[in-house]
Design a protein around this motif. Structure first.
Motif: not given
Length: 179
Positions: A58-59, A64-68, A73-74, A107-111
Motif C-alpha cells: 500500500n505504501l 507511486l501515485e504521489f511520486r511526482e 525516488e523510485i 514501475l517497469e512500465l514507467l521505466d
C-alpha cells in the motif's frame, strides 16, 4: 471508521493496524496522499511481520501515485516492493505477492521496460489466479492486453515511418508523384 477512531486506544493492535490501513485507503481515494502515507506509517507500529506485505504494498502504491508531487525516488518504492515480496513469500501470501508484482510492473512500465513489465505482469496474474482472486487476475490480464496492444501500435508506427522515409528517398518517388 469514526467509531473505531473514537475508540482507537481501546482496540487490539491488529484492529488498530486495520483501522489505520483503512484510513490510508480512504485518504488515498481523496487524493490526500500525505495523510494516506502518515496513516500507513503509523500502522507499522501495530503490525506483526505477516501483516507487513500489505502495508509495504500500500505504501508503494501511494508513493507511486504521489511520486511526482513529493519527489520520492523510485528506488524507495522498489525497496518497499522487495520487502513485501520477501515477507509475503515467507508466509506464502499469494495475494500480496501478486500485488507486489503488479505494482512492480507499473514501475517497469514507467521505466519503459515493456518486456520486463510483461514478465512481471504474468507473475502477478499467476499469483492472483492461484489465490483464486479472479477479479484481480482479470485486471492484470487487461493490463497485459493493453501493454501488448500499445507495443504493437508503436512498432507499426515506427515501421511506417521507416518505410515512408525509404520510399521518399527513392529517386523515382518524385517522378511518380509528377505523373
Amino acid at each position: 471508521m469514526d467509531i473505531a477512531n473514537h475508540n482507537f486506544d481501546n482496540l487490539p493492535n491488529s484492529l488498530k493496524r486495520k483501522v489505520l490501513n483503512n484510513y490510508s485507503v480512504y485518504y488515498y481515494y481523496l487524493d490526500e496522499f500525505e495523510k494516506s502515507i502518515e496513516c500507513l506509517e503509523r500502522a507499522f507500529d501495530f503490525a506483526e511481520e505477516k501483516d507487513l506485505p500489505r502495508l509495504y504494498n500500500n505504501l508503494a502504491e501511494v508513493y507511486l501515485e504521489f511520486r511526482e508531487k513529493c519527489g520520492v525516488e523510485i528506488t524507495l518504492i522498489r525497496e518497499y516492493l522487495d520487502k513485501s515480496e520477501v515477507i509475503a513469500s515467507k508466509y506464502d501470501d499469494k495475494i500480496e505477492m501478486a500485488f507486489s508484482f503488479f505494482t512492480k510492473a507499473k514501475l517497469e512500465l514507467l521505466d519503459e521496460q515493456t518486456f520486463t513489465a510483461l514478465d512481471t505482469l504474468y507473475l502477478a496474474f499467476d499469483h492472483f489466479t492461484e489465490a483464486e482472486a479472479y477479479s484481480y487476475s482479470l485486471e492484470v490480464l487487461l493490463k497485459i492486453n493493453e501493454v501488448v496492444s500499445n507495443h504493437k501500435a508503436e512498432c507499426m508506427r515506427i515501421m511506417q515511418e521507416k518505410l515512408n522515409s525509404k520510399v521518399k528517398s527513392n529517386p523515382y518517388y518524385e517522378k511518380i508523384l509528377k505523373q
